[in-house]
Design a protein around this motif. Structure first.
Motif, short mmCIF file in Angstrom:
data_model
loop_
_atom_site.label_atom_id
_atom_site.label_comp_id
_atom_site.label_asym_id
_atom_site.label_seq_id
_atom_site.Cartn_x
_atom_site.Cartn_y
_atom_site.Cartn_z
N ARG A 137 -57.50 -13.52 104.76
CA ARG A 137 -57.60 -13.50 103.30
C ARG A 137 -59.01 -13.81 102.79
N VAL A 138 -59.96 -13.99 103.68
CA VAL A 138 -61.36 -14.09 103.25
C VAL A 138 -61.78 -12.71 102.76
N PRO A 139 -62.28 -12.57 101.53
CA PRO A 139 -62.57 -11.25 100.98
C PRO A 139 -63.44 -10.37 101.88
N ALA A 140 -64.44 -10.94 102.54
CA ALA A 140 -65.31 -10.12 103.39
C ALA A 140 -64.56 -9.54 104.58
N LEU A 141 -63.64 -10.31 105.17
CA LEU A 141 -62.85 -9.79 106.29
C LEU A 141 -61.86 -8.73 105.80
N GLY A 282 -68.24 1.00 115.93
CA GLY A 282 -67.56 2.28 116.03
C GLY A 282 -68.53 3.42 116.23
N SER A 283 -68.00 4.61 116.36
CA SER A 283 -68.83 5.78 116.61
C SER A 283 -69.69 6.15 115.41
N ALA A 284 -69.31 5.67 114.20
CA ALA A 284 -70.05 6.04 113.00
C ALA A 284 -70.63 4.85 112.25
N GLY A 285 -70.42 3.64 112.77
CA GLY A 285 -70.94 2.48 112.06
C GLY A 285 -70.44 1.18 112.64
N SER A 286 -70.87 0.08 112.05
CA SER A 286 -70.49 -1.26 112.51
C SER A 286 -70.32 -2.18 111.31
N VAL A 287 -69.52 -3.23 111.51
CA VAL A 287 -69.45 -4.32 110.55
C VAL A 287 -69.61 -5.63 111.32
N ALA A 288 -70.18 -6.63 110.67
CA ALA A 288 -70.36 -7.94 111.28
C ALA A 288 -70.11 -9.01 110.24
N PHE A 289 -69.42 -10.08 110.66
CA PHE A 289 -69.05 -11.16 109.74
C PHE A 289 -69.30 -12.50 110.43
N ASP A 290 -69.78 -13.47 109.64
CA ASP A 290 -70.00 -14.83 110.13
C ASP A 290 -69.48 -15.78 109.06
N GLN A 298 -71.88 -7.71 106.77
CA GLN A 298 -72.94 -6.81 107.21
C GLN A 298 -72.32 -5.47 107.61
N PHE A 299 -72.88 -4.38 107.05
CA PHE A 299 -72.35 -3.05 107.32
C PHE A 299 -73.48 -2.11 107.72
N PHE A 300 -73.30 -1.42 108.85
CA PHE A 300 -74.27 -0.42 109.30
C PHE A 300 -73.61 0.95 109.23
N ASP A 301 -74.24 1.84 108.48
CA ASP A 301 -73.75 3.21 108.35
C ASP A 301 -74.52 4.09 109.31
N GLY A 302 -73.87 4.45 110.41
CA GLY A 302 -74.54 5.23 111.44
C GLY A 302 -74.78 6.67 111.07
N THR A 303 -74.28 7.11 109.90
CA THR A 303 -74.50 8.49 109.47
C THR A 303 -75.80 8.64 108.68
N GLU A 304 -76.45 7.53 108.34
CA GLU A 304 -77.69 7.60 107.58
C GLU A 304 -78.86 8.02 108.46
N ASP A 305 -79.89 8.54 107.84
CA ASP A 305 -81.12 8.91 108.55
C ASP A 305 -81.69 7.68 109.22
N SER A 306 -82.07 7.79 110.48
CA SER A 306 -82.56 6.65 111.25
C SER A 306 -83.82 6.02 110.65
N VAL A 307 -84.55 6.79 109.84
CA VAL A 307 -85.77 6.27 109.22
C VAL A 307 -85.44 5.15 108.24
#
Length: 386
Positions: A137-141, A282-290, A298-307
């Motif tokens: 029930r933590v909003p980020a999770l 995942g194959s298209a991105g990642s999430v990380a929580f502390d 923390q969210f990584f969108d793997g579909t974005e341009d690497s630059v």
């Protein structure tokens, strides 16, 4: 249904957290029924009476069974050590009371099976049961789960989950009930490892199917404490007693959907007070929580341009995020206690709607099976099916 009378059993750490939730929930959330803090149950009459006054309960009793026949009690909230969960929960469900039970649900798979069966019987009569895995029930999770469900991570490959504490690093720290297998069921594995197991399964919407693990007890004897009611106590003498649970647990896991997982739970991570961390790749991105930065995902969108690609810091306080619209303006963070309030809100809404709350006792049984499989794996040094 306009009110929902609550009887809570136990008034230590979790009892205080649940009391806060019942007090606050109707003042911030629009609920279909108003929880009423009717009665607090505890073993010692003086301590229970004092706790009831401090925490906001209308009255106190020393026999939890006495609340089962009361018409003003609709919910039994169980905040006791694990060795009592099955007896109280089954009796309450059979008496027609809705049940909220703290995690881990039981001390053994056999107890958890009996509780899940009692919940199934009760559901046929409109009586509901839920396990208190508050971190989901933590909003980020909750937001992490939404992103996975939306396919923003693609196919999930890896999960890394740890829960680190340090409250018993000192070998002179006295015994408590949490270090007694008969009362607690297990040590770090069940106490905090259960949380990351549930969190991982919740975020993925998937279950663990196989594990390979190891357990370790670093300090096998500790001073006998004058009180076994909390996380610690004051040593009464030079006598020592055995620690009968694990101090640390590590295990690898496979999920039904094919993802791999690594899990760690320890109460010997010096400097880590309550560090629950989880990363999903995942194959298209990642999430990380502390949890030590609990309002951020923390969210990584793997579909974005690497630059320009990189982990995005999402402050999970916007009105569109899970649970947050009921609280403060955006940017004004929430704390540990708010997850318990969200838990109470979800429970009340499910009971009023006549729907099964989540996590159910069946979900709690699944976590219990994972814990048991880790223990079996540690003993046999083999992979174990869940």
């Amino acid at each position: 249904m306009t009110t929902l009378g609550i009887a809570m059993v136990g008034h230590a750490f979790m009892g205080a957290a649940h009391s806060q939730a019942w007090r606050v929930a109707p003042h911030f959330f629009d609920l279909p029924a108003r929880p009423v803090m009717s009665v607090l149950c505890g073993r010692d009459p003086d301590r229970t009476r004092a706790a009831a006054e401090r925490l906001g309960w209308a009255e106190s009793v020393t026999d939890w069974k006495s609340v089962l026949d009361r018409d003003d009690v609709h919910v039994v909230d169980i905040c006791t050590p694990g060795d009592t969960h099955a007896e109280i929960a089954i009796a309450a469900l059979d008496a027609g009371k809705h049940v909220l039970c703290e995690k881990p649900m039981a001390n053994s798979v056999a107890e958890a099976v009996a509780m899940a069966e009692a919940a199934e019987r009760a559901a046929l009569r409109g009586v509901r049961a839920m396990v208190g895995f508050s971190y989901r029930r933590v909003p980020a999770l909750s937001l992490a789960r939404e992103l996975v469900a939306q396919g923003r991570l693609g196919r999930v490959h890896h999960v890394r989950a740890v829960y680190l504490q340090d409250w018993i690093v000192d070998p002179a720290a006295p015994l408590s009930w949490r270090l007694d297998k008969e009362k607690a069921g297990s040590g770090a594995l069940g106490d905090i490892g259960a949380h990351v197991v549930d969190a991982a399964q919740f975020i993925l919407g998937d279950t663990i199917s196989e594990v390979s693990g190891t357990l370790e007890t670093f300090v096998s004897e500790r001073p006998v404490a004058s009180s076994h009611s909390g996380l610690s106590g004051t040593a009464a003498s030079d006598r020592t007693g055995p620690v009968t649970v694990d101090d640390a647990a590590l295990f690898l896991a496979r999920f039904t959907g094919g993802a791999l997982g690594s899990f760690e739970a320890t109460r010997f991570a010096n400097g880590r007070k309550n560090a629950l961390r989880i990363e999903v790749n995942g194959s298209a991105g990642s999430v990380a929580f502390d949890f030590e930065d609990m309002n951020v995902l923390q969210f990584f969108d793997g579909t974005e341009d690497s630059v320009v690609a990189g982990f995005r810091r999402i402050v999970v306080t916007e009105p569109g995020h899970p649970y947050t619209a009921a609280w403060w303006p955006a940017g004004h963070g929430l704390g540990y206690e708010h997850a318990f309030t969200h838990q109470a809100v979800d429970f009340v809404r499910a009971v009023a709607a006549g729907t099964d709350p989540a996590p159910s006792f069946a979900d709690g049984l699944q976590v219990q099976r994972v814990l048991a499989a880790v223990e079996a794996s540690a003993a046999s040094r083999t992979w174990q099916q869940v």
